[in-house]
Design an enzyme around this catalytic site. Sequence first.
Site, mmCIF file in Angstrom:
data_model
loop_
_atom_site.group_PDB
_atom_site.id
_atom_site.type_symbol
_atom_site.label_atom_id
_atom_site.label_comp_id
_atom_site.label_asym_id
_atom_site.label_seq_id
_atom_site.Cartn_x
_atom_site.Cartn_y
_atom_site.Cartn_z
ATOM 1 N N HIS A 159 0.813 -1.222 0.000
ATOM 2 C CA HIS A 159 0.000 0.000 0.000
ATOM 3 C C HIS A 159 0.848 1.274 0.000
ATOM 4 C CE1 HIS A 159 -3.681 -2.223 0.361
ATOM 5 N NE2 HIS A 159 -3.339 -2.764 1.504
ATOM 6 N N ASP A 193 -2.607 -10.276 -2.816
ATOM 7 C CA ASP A 193 -3.202 -9.905 -1.522
ATOM 8 C C ASP A 193 -4.683 -9.596 -1.780
ATOM 9 O OD1 ASP A 193 -2.155 -8.564 1.368
ATOM 10 O OD2 ASP A 193 -3.939 -7.591 0.556
ATOM 11 N N HIS A 195 -6.279 -7.128 -0.837
ATOM 12 C CA HIS A 195 -6.442 -5.685 -1.050
ATOM 13 C C HIS A 195 -5.657 -5.223 -2.273
ATOM 14 C CE1 HIS A 195 -6.851 -6.323 3.412
ATOM 15 N NE2 HIS A 195 -7.972 -5.645 3.164
ATOM 16 N N ASP A 282 -4.460 -12.938 3.234
ATOM 17 C CA ASP A 282 -5.756 -12.415 3.694
ATOM 18 C C ASP A 282 -6.891 -12.745 2.731
ATOM 19 O OD1 ASP A 282 -4.651 -10.615 1.879
ATOM 20 O OD2 ASP A 282 -4.696 -8.904 3.264
ATOM 21 N N TYR A 321 -4.078 -12.211 8.269
ATOM 22 C CA TYR A 321 -4.264 -11.752 9.657
ATOM 23 C C TYR A 321 -4.864 -12.776 10.593
ATOM 24 C CZ TYR A 321 -3.005 -7.696 7.068
ATOM 25 O OH TYR A 321 -2.309 -6.849 6.244
HETATM 26 C C1 SP5 Z 1 -1.158 -5.142 3.772
HETATM 27 C C2 SP5 Z 1 -2.624 -5.164 4.060
HETATM 28 O O1 SP5 Z 1 -3.256 -6.217 3.950
HETATM 29 N N1 SP5 Z 1 -3.171 -4.029 4.466
HETATM 30 C C3 SP5 Z 1 -4.547 -3.984 4.731
HETATM 31 C C4 SP5 Z 1 -4.985 -2.683 5.303
HETATM 32 C C5 SP5 Z 1 -6.433 -2.779 5.650
HETATM 33 N N2 SP5 Z 1 -6.837 -1.758 6.541
HETATM 34 C C6 SP5 Z 1 -8.254 -1.742 6.798
HETATM 35 C C7 SP5 Z 1 -8.627 -2.723 7.864
HETATM 36 C C8 SP5 Z 1 -10.102 -2.653 8.135
HETATM 37 C C9 SP5 Z 1 -10.448 -3.635 9.200
HETATM 38 N N3 SP5 Z 1 -11.845 -3.597 9.527
HETATM 39 C C10 SP5 Z 1 -12.608 -4.679 8.941
HETATM 40 C C11 SP5 Z 1 -13.780 -5.049 9.782
HETATM 41 C C12 SP5 Z 1 -14.321 -6.375 9.328
HETATM 42 N N4 SP5 Z 1 -14.962 -7.051 10.417
HETATM 43 ZN ZN ZN Z 2 -4.222 -7.107 2.423
#
Ligand code: SP5
Ligand code: ZN
Length: 340
Positions: A159, A193, A195, A282, A321
Amino acid sequence: MRVILNSRHADHAAPGEFEAGAVVPCHEAPGRFGAIRGALEAAGGFTFENAAPNEECVAAVHHPAYVAYLRGASAEAKRANGGGLNSFWPTVFPFGPNPRARGAHALRGAYCFDVYTPILPGTFGAALGGASAAFRAAELVAAGTEKSVYVLSRPPGHHAEHDRCGGYCYFNNAAVAAQHLSRLGKVAVLDLDVHHGNGTQHIFYDRADVLTVSVHGDPAGLYPFFSGFADETGAGPGLGANMNVPLPPGIDPNGYRPALAHALDAVARFRPAFLVFAFGADTHESDPIGGLKLPTDFFGEMGAAVRGLGLPAVIVQEGGYNLGALGASAVALLRGVESR
Ligand code: SP5
Ligand code: ZN
């Protein structure tokens, strides 16, 4: 397989993150590293080495003022210990035309695009360690010493943009590896990933010699929300050298397979000399933030499919995670990469 790791990763540990209006423990935690390392050690066949810090490799993909900011802010966090919290968070982001950044609070917002990426005393050193590990892996692959090298990096990197941190990422480890390899030939970055790899896309967006391909959950409903759509295809000389494959939420291997095949086909048609594979676990069915439905054994299939490209590869760890699934996912993936 050789594993290059970042022995300073634990110097960075965010105290929490915002979720549903509350502060919860940060998903991107040091335990992720041990979960993967432990699983690789138990599986066998992996050798581990640390990489020496290398600031030049970071300067090759990030703005010098941003690098200086991260160094200075980490040092300042060490001195300040503000109210015991000991971490700096952006509070206000740039707005309007011609924004001016004057002073610490403005800089925190100017060099960061979200609230998931605080700066702690050890952040600079930890992020530098991760980027240096990716660079070392790229050196080994560039020299032909190894066909595939895995980078056990945290904090993650995909990111992080040219001059902004975000999404738990500070230095773009995959981009550091790709930049080094691009000195020898064309490079494809494949980001699996869950994301969108917005930072890697941003860094190489106008370059024709580095293809960036990302398969991820549709940003209409998933972080990073503002990028990762299919109509982002590159700019200038890089037009056509960026591809996004957004996926609907909740898809399983049957939905993922055609998207992966489409991405691999784009990589093959680019005829790169090297591959950088930004791997996030993830996408696993049990991940707390991903929302896809891939079981552990599918990561073996994913690894074998990537191996089918036949390219020398640096594999960089990004997200993932669920500490209970992370190690097994990485082992399955890397075994798949090694298969023949
Ligand atoms: C490297 C990487 O995977 N970065 C990911 C960043 C994501 N940040 C946002 C996380 C939001 C978490 N909240 C989600 C709630 C679902 N129950
Ligand atoms: Zn991610």
